[in-house]
Design an enzyme around this catalytic site. Structure first.
Site, PDB file in Angstrom:
ATOM      1  N   ASP A  66       0.828  -1.199   0.000  1.00 40.84           N
ATOM      2  CA  ASP A  66       0.000   0.000   0.000  1.00 40.84           C
ATOM      3  C   ASP A  66       0.867   1.256   0.000  1.00 40.84           C
ATOM      4  O   ASP A  66       0.345   2.377  -0.046  1.00 40.84           O
ATOM      5  CB  ASP A  66      -0.989  -0.004   1.161  1.00 40.84           C
ATOM      6  N   SER A  67       2.192   1.074  -0.007  1.00 38.78           N
ATOM      7  CA  SER A  67       3.113   2.184  -0.251  1.00 38.78           C
ATOM      8  C   SER A  67       2.852   2.822  -1.610  1.00 38.78           C
ATOM      9  O   SER A  67       3.315   3.936  -1.877  1.00 38.78           O
ATOM     10  CB  SER A  67       4.561   1.702  -0.183  1.00 38.78           C
ATOM     11  N   ASP A 109      -0.778  -6.365   0.093  1.00 37.88           N
ATOM     12  CA  ASP A 109      -1.211  -5.678   1.311  1.00 37.88           C
ATOM     13  C   ASP A 109      -2.726  -5.625   1.416  1.00 37.88           C
ATOM     14  O   ASP A 109      -3.421  -5.344   0.424  1.00 37.88           O
ATOM     15  CB  ASP A 109      -0.686  -4.242   1.315  1.00 37.88           C
ATOM     16  N   LYS A 138      -0.864  -9.481   3.429  1.00 38.02           N
ATOM     17  CA  LYS A 138      -0.141  -8.890   4.563  1.00 38.02           C
ATOM     18  C   LYS A 138      -1.058  -7.934   5.307  1.00 38.02           C
ATOM     19  O   LYS A 138      -1.807  -7.172   4.701  1.00 38.02           O
ATOM     20  CB  LYS A 138       1.105  -8.135   4.085  1.00 38.02           C
ATOM     21  N   GLU A 140      -1.183  -5.409   9.126  1.00 40.97           N
ATOM     22  CA  GLU A 140      -0.331  -4.739  10.096  1.00 40.97           C
ATOM     23  C   GLU A 140      -0.859  -4.882  11.516  1.00 40.97           C
ATOM     24  O   GLU A 140      -2.067  -4.915  11.744  1.00 40.97           O
ATOM     25  CB  GLU A 140      -0.216  -3.238   9.756  1.00 40.97           C
ATOM     26  N   GLU A 207       9.650  -3.532  10.646  1.00 41.47           N
ATOM     27  CA  GLU A 207      10.018  -2.233  10.089  1.00 41.47           C
ATOM     28  C   GLU A 207      10.491  -1.282  11.180  1.00 41.47           C
ATOM     29  O   GLU A 207       9.806  -1.078  12.179  1.00 41.47           O
ATOM     30  CB  GLU A 207       8.834  -1.611   9.335  1.00 41.47           C
TER      31      GLU A 207
END
Length: 291
Positions: A66-67, A109, A138, A140, A207
């Site tokens: 999602d970057s 993501d 993925k 978070e 991260e």
């Protein structure tokens, strides 16, 4: 590693008949790499062409991150990215890999707001991503995500977890700051990591976590492959945002990023140099990640 090309109205891409010299990456193969101490390489990609080039350069895993909200859309964070955006870019990446009979493992993501509501929402979102071509999703965070991870894994969806700096909650964290620096925060991060492995997560992005903590977690989590970004070289693998490692982002690179284009003759050469540096242990530099 070179890659043959075929002309199209939009440039050149490898022909569909290009045979693959490598075995497709799978969960068992990633575990084999981990067991023999071979570092796992991951880069982000958001379109067909860069995905095909990354595959040709020997990258084992592509993260459709999602970057893309920041590097493709010009957003100030990843929060504005939607599930529809993620599915679109995942389809683009997987089409590029099919075009060259690619072997790369694709991680997609789950964006902000697509899994926080309930386990049922999470499985609907994960289904969209898997049908778009992702091999793994993925998400978070730790603690509250453990039940979601277990729910997805029990239904046949591989999961990559993400701890430390979690960009989707950057506002709650007070900015892009290192996580796990205090004894208390390190203990919480460790507990969450073990819970996620026990829930079935087979990959874990760490991260902006101190190198000592990341290395310790890697030793403690034999079934969950740690992938570092700003977390030192003691992880099972590394990931970078594609635009950062090519030196073409819109902002200032984090201090843990290396511009691999500076000495490379092209994009594929830069990616191959990244793979080589990760495999041989010359990237990243632990001195930078002592925090």
């Amino acid at each position: 590693m070179s890659i043959s090309t075929a002309a199209t109205p939009y440039g050149t891409l490898p022909p569909a008949s290009t045979p693959s010299a490598r075995k497709p990456v799978s969960l068992p193969r990633l575990q084999e790499m981990r067991d023999r101490g071979e570092k796992i390489t991951m880069l982000t990609a958001y379109d067909a062409t860069f995905a095909a080039v990354a595959d040709a350069a020997g990258v084992e895993c592509i993260l459709v991150g999602d970057s893309l909200g920041m590097v493709c859309q010009g957003q100030s964070s990843t929060v504005a990215v939607t599930l529809e955006h993620m599915a679109y870019h995942t389809k683009s990446v997987t089409r590029g890999l099919r075009r060259v009979q690619g072997t790369t493992w694709v991680v997609g993501d789950l964006p902000f707001g697509s899994y926080q509501e309930s386990k049922e929402q999470a499985i609907r979102s994960a289904t969209v991503m898997m049908q778009a071509g992702a091999h793994m999703v993925k998400l978070e965070g730790g603690g509250w995500t453990t039940e979601i991870v277990q729910f997805l894994v029990e239904r046949g969806i591989p999961v990559c977890a993400h701890l430390g700096l979690t960009p989707q909650t950057v506002h709650a964290l007070g900015g892009y700051r290192v996580q796990g620096k205090t004894d208390e925060s390190a203990a919480i991060l460790k507990r969450h990591a073990h819970e996620l492995q026990d829930a079935g997560a087979t990959m874990l992005v760490l991260e902006m976590v101190p190198a000592v903590l990341s290395a310790a977690l890697t030793q403690e989590l034999p079934r969950c492959h740690t992938i570092g970004i700003g977390a030192g070289k003691g992880t099972a693998g590394q990931v970078l945002v594609l635009h950062d490692m090519l030196g073409v982002n819109l902002g200032k690179n984090a201090k843990f990023v290396r511009n691999f284009m500076e000495e490379a003759g092209g994009v594929q050469a830069a990616m191959a140099a990244y793979v080589k540096a990760v495999k041989e242990g010359s990237f990243p530099d632990d001195a930078i990640h002592a925090w």
